[in-house]
Write an enzyme that holds these catalytic residues in place. Structure first.
Site, PDB file in Angstrom:
ATOM      1  N   GLU A 233      -4.350  -3.486  -6.638  1.00  0.00           N
ATOM      2  CA  GLU A 233      -4.320  -2.122  -7.418  1.00  0.00           C
ATOM      3  C   GLU A 233      -5.082  -1.209  -6.325  1.00  0.00           C
ATOM      4  OE1 GLU A 233      -3.556  -1.593 -10.557  1.00  0.00           O
ATOM      5  OE2 GLU A 233      -3.193  -3.481 -11.396  1.00  0.00           O
TER       6      GLU A 233
ATOM      7  N   SER B 259       0.949  -1.268   0.148  1.00  0.00           N
ATOM      8  CA  SER B 259       0.165   0.018  -0.061  1.00  0.00           C
ATOM      9  C   SER B 259       0.840   1.146   0.009  1.00  0.00           C
ATOM     10  CB  SER B 259      -0.999   0.004   1.037  1.00  0.00           C
ATOM     11  OG  SER B 259      -1.729  -1.021   0.957  1.00  0.00           O
TER      12      SER B 259
END
Lengths: 258, 388
Positions: free
Chosen positions: B367, B142
């Site tokens: 993603e 992240s």
């Protein structure tokens, strides 16, 4: 070489069909349509001839505005231009009326080869291709599963009953009606789809073809569509799997089928 | 019976002929070519039907929304519909196209030199060259800006060192776009197959995205010529722009998976007899189907509007976050609900819902995780960044 491919837009094979309230056709307002499967093989064959040499592939269809989608798909697959014929008088016509309209276009276009599907998935008549050939005075063969070009002639393999094939030779110009499975039909590629909108798509009325409504007035009219009544005499066999199997075998023997 | 797509709000009427045709063409490809093969690849951990790559290329699936270099140049709504149809097949199939197009071709197309574009884009559009995208690291998912992979310049050559993980198509790629820390910020490097010090072992043991190849990339003193560095990238905006493209595709893709599960659950409920009546005639299954159809319809509207905004050039990345977050979330919930409705049969690979469910666990994470997208939205709405 110019190849004219006749295509029909028919209800999608997976569409849920319901008979219309006047019982003369299906409810087709909100179902999906597609190019008649037989015709896709005819189109693919034309595109293969084009890929192998010089040919212009012209798509011809008779149908209301929605049939433009079928023509665009054919253009997306690689056809060069498309002609759509429509007139309210064509709505209730028969195979001969359709063949007359197609023949009027064919006479104007003078193609070297006309390819059609063997039959239409929706009406199942198989009449239009031979009628079109007669009206344009072209030699023709039906149920073609293979074709090769030979010094201006066409050598075609036809499907017969019992798995046999026959080989026939006929001069161009001529008409072939194509059986399914003849080739591996391509997808409309994304690039092809983008190019399709730039390709010519003409629409013509009966008057544009020099025909009048009376020329396509049907000799054969559709009276009624219905689902056959549910058969009587069905027997439901119940019990365990073994019991059911025994009863079914006994029944088959009783009927003298085993 | 072939797939019946849910279009409760007649969204088809909002689509152009090209958009519908593109969707239908890809739908047919998935039905005829991909779905008959998917289970065999799911049973082998981490494999993809590579024999389909030439057909995918011929169809124009790679970089479909890019212009020039043999790409189709479709608009973003058509591109979204293509992603929807691919993921209706499997998230692995959509991932293959996403990585090739959005994560590899797009950055070369946007930030590459003319020579890089000429060399890679036509070959990648034709499927003759496969690309992969190396951003995530074992310790940095992240927070990609924390990456440890470094590129040091020595004359006209850069020396790369580091490890990338979760790299779709890593071991089969002809070119890896590797993101690395440089003295001045970050750089994108096109590392070619066979480069010294480059290794790409596959990751095994996945419960999810099994019909997809996932690898690690090890770079040990790997030399990369300056000519292979993307000249248009100096900071994290480069990779983040790629991710926005890919996330956009995922927002559509998740709808495809959800539609597949809904269709399967509805059919099953119609055919399955319980207590002498179809499952579909009972209240709880009906409520589940009604909820699924409503969520799919909302997701379709979200995606279509997002696509139109993208085509108008008014897209903000937080808008993409909202759609990715929502659509994957409902997709996963729908897949779980569908699996539940299928009862014991739902755990077999004869049915697709559990495969989609397991895949969407990955899609929820990659993603930008669901939570990170919440925080991107939170930052947009409040002005406070909760993660930096």
């Amino acid at each position: 070489m110019k190849i004219l491919v006749c295509v029909k837009q028919v209800p999608h094979k997976d569409a849920r069909l319901e008979i219309s309230s006047d019982e003369t056709w299906i409810q087709d307002e909100s179902i999906k349509f597609e190019i008649n499967a037989y015709d896709t093989y005819a189109l693919e064959e034309a595109l293969r001839i084009k890929d192998a040499g010089e040919a212009e592939v012209v798509i011809l269809s008779i149908g209301p505005d929605r049939a433009i989608q079928a023509l665009r798909t054919a253009l997306g697959m690689g056809a060069d231009r498309a002609i759509l014929v429509w007139d309210d008088a064509l709505a209730g016509t028969d195979s001969l009326g359709i063949a007359k309209a197609l023949a009027a276009v064919a006479k104007a276009e003078q193609p070297d080869l006309i390819l059609t599907g063997l039959m239409a998935d929706d009406t199942n008549y198989s009449l239009t291709p031979p009628m079109l050939a007669e009206l344009t005075q072209l030699p023709h063969v039906t149920a073609v599963v293979k074709e090769t070009q030979q010094n201006g002639d066409i050598v075609a393999e036809r499907e017969l009953e019992g798995g046999a094939l026959e080989v026939v030779k006929l001069p161009r110009p001529c008409l072939l009606s194509i059986q399914t499975g003849m080739n591996d039909v391509r997808y409309a590629s994304l690039k092809g789809i983008m190019q399709a909108k730039k390709k010519p798509l003409e629409t013509k009325s009966l008057a544009d073809l020099g025909l009048q409504a009376s020329d396509v007035a049907p000799k054969v009219t559709l009276e009624k569509i219905f689902l056959p009544p549910r058969g009587k005499g069905a027997e439901i066999v119940e019990g365990s799997i073994d019991e059911i199997a025994t009863q079914v075998v006994t029944k088959i023997k009783e009927l003298g089928l085993l | 019976m072939a797939f019946e797509s849910l279009d409760f709000y007649r969204i088809d009427d909002e689509l152009s002929d090209e958009e519908r045709m593109a969707r239908d063409s890809v739908r047919e490809f998935v039905d005829k070519e991909f779905l008959p093969r998917v289970v065999e690849h799911v049973r082998q951990d981490g494999s993809f039907p590579l024999e389909l790559v030439p057909k995918m290329a011929e169809l124009g699936l790679f970089g479909a929304n890019l212009t020039g270099y043999g790409c189709a140049g479709m608009n973003n709504v058509a591109y979204g519909l293509i992603m929807q149809e691919l993921e209706r097949g499997d998230s692995g199939l959509r991932s293959f196209a996403s990585v090739q197009g959005a994560l590899c071709m797009y950055p070369i197309w946007s930030f590459g030199s003319d020579a890089q574009k000429q060399r890679w884009l036509p070959a990648m559009a034709k499927g003759e060259a496969i690309g992969c995208f190396g951003l995530t690291e074992p310790d940095f998912g992240s927070n990609p800006a924390g990456m440890r992979t470094r590129a040091e310049r020595r004359g006209d050559t850069w020396i790369l060192n580091g490890t990338k993980r979760w790299i779709t198509n890593g071991s089969i790629a002809d070119v890896a776009l590797v993101w690395a820390r440089t003295e001045d910020g970050f750089g994108g490097f096109l590392v070619e197959k066979g480069a010294p010090g480059l290794e790409a072992p596959d990751m095994k043991g996945k419960f999810s995205l099994r019909a997809s190849i996932t690898s690690e990339l090890y770079l040990q003193d790997t030399p990369v010529p300056e000519a292979n560095r993307l000249p248009g990238v100096e900071d994290m905006r480069g990779p983040l722009a790629c991710l926005t493209q890919a996330r956009y595709g995922i927002a559509w893709g998740a709808i495809g998976a959800a539609m597949a599960c809904f269709d399967e659950a509805r059919r099953y409920a119609m055919d399955r007899i319980v207590f002498d009546r179809p499952l579909a005639s009972l209240q709880i299954p009906q409520q589940k189907l009604a909820w699924m159809a409503t969520e799919i319809t909302k997701a379709q509207l979200l995606a279509l509007r997002l696509g139109r905004i993208k085509d108008e050039g008014k897209l903000h990345h937080a808008m993409v976050s909202m759609a990715k977050m929502n659509n994957v979330d409902i997709g996963l919930q729908i897949a779980r609900t569908a699996r539940d409705m299928l009862g014991a049969n739902g755990i077999l690979d004869d049915y697709a819902s559990m495969r989609h469910m397991l895949n969407l666990e990955t899609v929820r994470t990659y993603e930008g995780t669901h939570d990170i997208h919440s925080l991107i939205l939170g930052q947009e709405l409040t002005g406070f960044s909760a993660f930096s």
